[in-house]
Design a protein around this motif. Structure first.
Motif, PDB file in Angstrom:
ATOM      1  N   GLU A   9       0.809  -1.215   0.000  1.00 15.92           N
ATOM      2  CA  GLU A   9       0.000   0.000   0.000  1.00 15.92           C
ATOM      3  C   GLU A   9       0.846   1.270   0.000  1.00 15.92           C
ATOM      4  OE1 GLU A   9      -3.897  -1.720   2.370  1.00 15.92           O
ATOM      5  OE2 GLU A   9      -2.555  -0.374   3.433  1.00 15.92           O
ATOM      6  N   GLU A  10       0.264   2.336  -0.576  1.00 12.06           N
ATOM      7  CA  GLU A  10       0.884   3.654  -0.518  1.00 12.06           C
ATOM      8  C   GLU A  10      -0.159   4.695  -0.132  1.00 12.06           C
ATOM      9  OE1 GLU A  10       1.640   5.594  -4.443  1.00 12.06           O
ATOM     10  OE2 GLU A  10       1.290   3.560  -5.224  1.00 12.06           O
ATOM     11  N   GLU A  11       0.270   5.674   0.644  1.00 15.32           N
ATOM     12  CA  GLU A  11      -0.655   6.694   1.146  1.00 15.32           C
ATOM     13  C   GLU A  11      -1.127   7.598   0.021  1.00 15.32           C
ATOM     14  OE1 GLU A  11      -0.457   8.694   5.332  1.00 15.32           O
ATOM     15  OE2 GLU A  11       0.525  10.053   3.926  1.00 15.32           O
ATOM     16  N   CYS A  12      -2.389   7.983   0.079  1.00 19.00           N
ATOM     17  CA  CYS A  12      -2.945   8.906  -0.912  1.00 19.00           C
ATOM     18  C   CYS A  12      -4.092   9.677  -0.266  1.00 19.00           C
ATOM     19  CB  CYS A  12      -3.418   8.159  -2.156  1.00 19.00           C
ATOM     20  SG  CYS A  12      -4.780   7.024  -1.835  1.00 19.00           S
ATOM     21  N   GLU A  13      -4.595  10.668  -0.973  1.00 20.29           N
ATOM     22  CA  GLU A  13      -5.678  11.496  -0.450  1.00 20.29           C
ATOM     23  C   GLU A  13      -6.948  11.220  -1.232  1.00 20.29           C
ATOM     24  OE1 GLU A  13      -6.211  15.947   1.400  1.00 20.29           O
ATOM     25  OE2 GLU A  13      -4.422  15.436   0.249  1.00 20.29           O
ATOM     26  N   ILE A  14      -8.061  11.245  -0.523  1.00 24.22           N
ATOM     27  CA  ILE A  14      -9.347  10.974  -1.158  1.00 24.22           C
ATOM     28  C   ILE A  14     -10.174  12.242  -1.274  1.00 24.22           C
ATOM     29  CG2 ILE A  14      -9.444   8.571  -0.448  1.00 24.22           C
ATOM     30  CD1 ILE A  14     -11.308   9.475   1.853  1.00 24.22           C
ATOM     31  N   ASN A  15     -11.251  12.133  -2.030  1.00 25.95           N
ATOM     32  CA  ASN A  15     -12.127  13.264  -2.333  1.00 25.95           C
ATOM     33  C   ASN A  15     -13.367  13.192  -1.443  1.00 25.95           C
ATOM     34  OD1 ASN A  15     -13.836  15.163  -3.494  1.00 25.95           O
ATOM     35  ND2 ASN A  15     -13.197  14.655  -5.579  1.00 25.95           N
ATOM     36  N   ILE A  64     -18.119  12.189   5.989  1.00 26.50           N
ATOM     37  CA  ILE A  64     -18.212  13.573   6.455  1.00 26.50           C
ATOM     38  C   ILE A  64     -17.239  13.760   7.609  1.00 26.50           C
ATOM     39  CG2 ILE A  64     -19.719  15.309   7.512  1.00 26.50           C
ATOM     40  CD1 ILE A  64     -22.062  13.935   6.033  1.00 26.50           C
ATOM     41  N   ILE A  65     -16.333  14.719   7.459  1.00 26.54           N
ATOM     42  CA  ILE A  65     -15.365  15.019   8.509  1.00 26.54           C
ATOM     43  C   ILE A  65     -15.770  16.336   9.152  1.00 26.54           C
ATOM     44  CG2 ILE A  65     -12.944  15.495   9.045  1.00 26.54           C
ATOM     45  CD1 ILE A  65     -12.245  13.792   6.581  1.00 26.54           C
ATOM     46  N   PRO A  66     -16.256  16.310  10.379  1.00 31.88           N
ATOM     47  CA  PRO A  66     -16.726  17.544  11.013  1.00 31.88           C
ATOM     48  C   PRO A  66     -15.580  18.508  11.294  1.00 31.88           C
ATOM     49  CG  PRO A  66     -16.690  15.747  12.597  1.00 31.88           C
ATOM     50  CD  PRO A  66     -16.379  15.143  11.259  1.00 31.88           C
ATOM     51  N   ASN A  67     -15.825  19.797  11.075  1.00 27.25           N
ATOM     52  CA  ASN A  67     -14.810  20.809  11.393  1.00 27.25           C
ATOM     53  C   ASN A  67     -15.079  21.454  12.744  1.00 27.25           C
ATOM     54  OD1 ASN A  67     -17.018  22.374  10.827  1.00 27.25           O
ATOM     55  ND2 ASN A  67     -16.223  23.172   8.897  1.00 27.25           N
ATOM     56  N   ASN A  68     -16.055  20.955  13.447  1.00 27.65           N
ATOM     57  CA  ASN A  68     -16.410  21.466  14.768  1.00 27.65           C
ATOM     58  C   ASN A  68     -16.001  20.431  15.808  1.00 27.65           C
ATOM     59  OD1 ASN A  68     -17.578  22.349  17.116  1.00 27.65           O
ATOM     60  ND2 ASN A  68     -19.569  22.831  16.215  1.00 27.65           N
ATOM     61  N   SER A  69     -15.087  20.776  16.689  1.00 31.19           N
ATOM     62  CA  SER A  69     -14.547  19.821  17.653  1.00 31.19           C
ATOM     63  C   SER A  69     -15.600  19.341  18.649  1.00 31.19           C
ATOM     64  CB  SER A  69     -13.375  20.444  18.410  1.00 31.19           C
ATOM     65  OG  SER A  69     -13.804  21.605  19.107  1.00 31.19           O
ATOM     66  N   THR A  70     -16.716  20.068  18.762  1.00 31.00           N
ATOM     67  CA  THR A  70     -17.770  19.659  19.698  1.00 31.00           C
ATOM     68  C   THR A  70     -18.741  18.678  19.061  1.00 31.00           C
ATOM     69  OG1 THR A  70     -19.202  21.511  19.084  1.00 31.00           O
ATOM     70  CG2 THR A  70     -17.655  21.874  20.899  1.00 31.00           C
ATOM     71  N   ILE A 172      -8.203   0.469  -5.928  1.00 27.06           N
ATOM     72  CA  ILE A 172      -8.775  -0.118  -4.715  1.00 27.06           C
ATOM     73  C   ILE A 172      -8.081   0.528  -3.527  1.00 27.06           C
ATOM     74  CG2 ILE A 172      -9.201  -2.234  -3.411  1.00 27.06           C
ATOM     75  CD1 ILE A 172      -9.059  -3.782  -6.024  1.00 27.06           C
ATOM     76  N   TYR A 173      -8.880   1.035  -2.595  1.00 26.97           N
ATOM     77  CA  TYR A 173      -8.347   1.768  -1.447  1.00 26.97           C
ATOM     78  C   TYR A 173      -8.598   1.000  -0.153  1.00 26.97           C
ATOM     79  CZ  TYR A 173      -8.442   5.691  -4.751  1.00 26.97           C
ATOM     80  OH  TYR A 173      -8.258   6.506  -5.840  1.00 26.97           O
ATOM     81  N   ASP A 174      -7.648   1.115   0.755  1.00 27.82           N
ATOM     82  CA  ASP A 174      -7.773   0.565   2.097  1.00 27.82           C
ATOM     83  C   ASP A 174      -7.978   1.737   3.055  1.00 27.82           C
ATOM     84  OD1 ASP A 174      -7.566  -0.691   4.536  1.00 27.82           O
ATOM     85  OD2 ASP A 174      -5.634  -1.648   4.122  1.00 27.82           O
ATOM     86  N   TYR A 175      -9.145   1.768   3.708  1.00 24.74           N
ATOM     87  CA  TYR A 175      -9.454   2.852   4.649  1.00 24.74           C
ATOM     88  C   TYR A 175      -9.195   2.436   6.104  1.00 24.74           C
ATOM     89  CZ  TYR A 175     -11.934   5.740   1.141  1.00 24.74           C
ATOM     90  OH  TYR A 175     -12.263   6.526   0.064  1.00 24.74           O
ATOM     91  N   SER A 176      -8.551   1.293   6.311  1.00 24.98           N
ATOM     92  CA  SER A 176      -8.346   0.770   7.662  1.00 24.98           C
ATOM     93  C   SER A 176      -7.612   1.748   8.566  1.00 24.98           C
ATOM     94  CB  SER A 176      -7.565  -0.544   7.614  1.00 24.98           C
ATOM     95  OG  SER A 176      -8.221  -1.517   6.847  1.00 24.98           O
ATOM     96  N   LYS A 177      -6.644   2.476   8.002  1.00 22.60           N
ATOM     97  CA  LYS A 177      -5.844   3.425   8.789  1.00 22.60           C
ATOM     98  C   LYS A 177      -6.179   4.868   8.412  1.00 22.60           C
ATOM     99  CE  LYS A 177      -2.100   1.472   7.303  1.00 22.60           C
ATOM    100  NZ  LYS A 177      -0.666   1.233   7.028  1.00 22.60           N
ATOM    101  N   ARG A 178      -7.402   5.111   7.967  1.00 21.00           N
ATOM    102  CA  ARG A 178      -7.760   6.442   7.476  1.00 21.00           C
ATOM    103  C   ARG A 178      -7.544   7.515   8.531  1.00 21.00           C
ATOM    104  NH1 ARG A 178     -11.859   9.827   7.800  1.00 21.00           N
ATOM    105  NH2 ARG A 178     -13.125   8.376   9.015  1.00 21.00           N
ATOM    106  N   ASP A 179      -6.936   8.613   8.099  1.00 18.82           N
ATOM    107  CA  ASP A 179      -6.751   9.791   8.942  1.00 18.82           C
ATOM    108  C   ASP A 179      -7.330  10.979   8.175  1.00 18.82           C
ATOM    109  OD1 ASP A 179      -6.011  11.727  10.750  1.00 18.82           O
ATOM    110  OD2 ASP A 179      -3.868  11.658  10.244  1.00 18.82           O
ATOM    111  N   LYS A 180      -8.585  11.325   8.495  1.00 24.64           N
ATOM    112  CA  LYS A 180      -9.317  12.360   7.758  1.00 24.64           C
ATOM    113  C   LYS A 180      -9.371  11.995   6.281  1.00 24.64           C
ATOM    114  CE  LYS A 180      -8.528  15.977  11.165  1.00 24.64           C
ATOM    115  NZ  LYS A 180      -8.000  17.322  11.451  1.00 24.64           N
ATOM    116  N   THR A 181      -8.654  12.694   5.408  1.00 23.31           N
ATOM    117  CA  THR A 181      -8.732  12.378   3.970  1.00 23.31           C
ATOM    118  C   THR A 181      -7.557  11.534   3.497  1.00 23.31           C
ATOM    119  OG1 THR A 181      -7.634  14.450   3.397  1.00 23.31           O
ATOM    120  CG2 THR A 181     -10.050  14.464   3.456  1.00 23.31           C
ATOM    121  N   LEU A 182      -6.702  11.098   4.399  1.00 22.51           N
ATOM    122  CA  LEU A 182      -5.558  10.270   4.012  1.00 22.51           C
ATOM    123  C   LEU A 182      -5.896   8.792   4.193  1.00 22.51           C
ATOM    124  CD1 LEU A 182      -2.546  12.262   5.518  1.00 22.51           C
ATOM    125  CD2 LEU A 182      -3.287  12.168   3.134  1.00 22.51           C
ATOM    126  N   VAL A 183      -5.746   8.031   3.118  1.00 25.66           N
ATOM    127  CA  VAL A 183      -5.986   6.587   3.146  1.00 25.66           C
ATOM    128  C   VAL A 183      -4.807   5.908   2.443  1.00 25.66           C
ATOM    129  CG1 VAL A 183      -8.495   6.897   3.146  1.00 25.66           C
ATOM    130  CG2 VAL A 183      -7.292   6.585   0.974  1.00 25.66           C
TER     131      VAL A 183
END
Length: 198
Positions: A9-15, A64-70, A172-183
């Motif tokens: 696998e290699e890291e990439c950004e998703i939409n 959906i990645i919320p931009n509100n920490s609450t 084909i993407y692996d979202y197992s270690k997803r960090d926001k938009t990085l998969v």
């Protein structure tokens, strides 16, 4: 297999404009989807009974990645479905957002655009999603590998073989270690190589 994940696998950004349709892998079903598109239950000669999308709509989720920490996420349709099954990535459509409104319940099995769902990130699309809108597949390789789920690992190998037979270069993407938009994107050739070694 999990010992080889870093090689595969290699890291990439998703939409974040992508939508997702989760469905378990079966060769003939995926062959139909990849060549003819994602069909509603009516086109599949199914009643659609017991599901919010009914007969004429196709269920989708959105990351959906919320931009509100609450903002607290307990569960959503993306997490619920994409962790259980592979998901087809859809781009370029304009689906209907679902709402958890009890008054919409009578419209579930109709063509009415008032669509009901229990999750805030749930969407529906009418009738057919053409295969040209399918831009990738989510397959959580690391999760399946850590669980030693040989059935799902074999299915990924079969899916890659099917893509080759159909001459489709779909990532084909692996979202197992997803960090926001990085998969992580799976190198299909390397996966097949290490799968044989395992």
């Amino acid at each position: 297999m999990n010992h080889y994940i870093a090689e595969i696998e290699e890291e990439c950004e998703i939409n974040l404009d992508w939508y997702y349709h989760a469905t378990c892998y079966a060769r003939e079903k995926y062959k139909s989807i990849l060549t003819e598109g994602i069909k509603c239950n009516a086109l599949l000669n199914k009643s659609g009974y017991g599901v919010y999308n009914g007969k004429y709509f196709i269920s989708l989720s959105k990351l959906i990645i919320p931009n509100n920490s609450t903002f607290k996420i307990t569960m959503n349709s993306f997490l619920y479905y994409s962790t259980k099954n592979p998901s087809l990535i859809i781009e370029g459509i304009n689906p209907i957002p679902c709402q958890n409104i009890s008054e919409y319940e009578p419209f579930i099995y109709t063509k009415d655009r008032r669509r009901m769902g229990k999750f805030y990130d749930e969407y529906q699309y009418y009738y057919l999603i053409k295969n040209t809108y399918i831009k990738g597949i989510v397959y959580n390789l690391l999760n399946y590998s850590l669980k030693e789920d040989l059935y799902q690992l074999k299915n990924l190998e079969n899916l890659i073989t099917l893509l080759e037979e159909l001459n489709l270069d779909i990532p084909i993407y692996d979202y197992s270690k997803r960090d926001k938009t990085l998969v992580h994107k799976i190198n299909k050739e390397k996966f097949k190589y290490y799968q044989k070694k395992v």
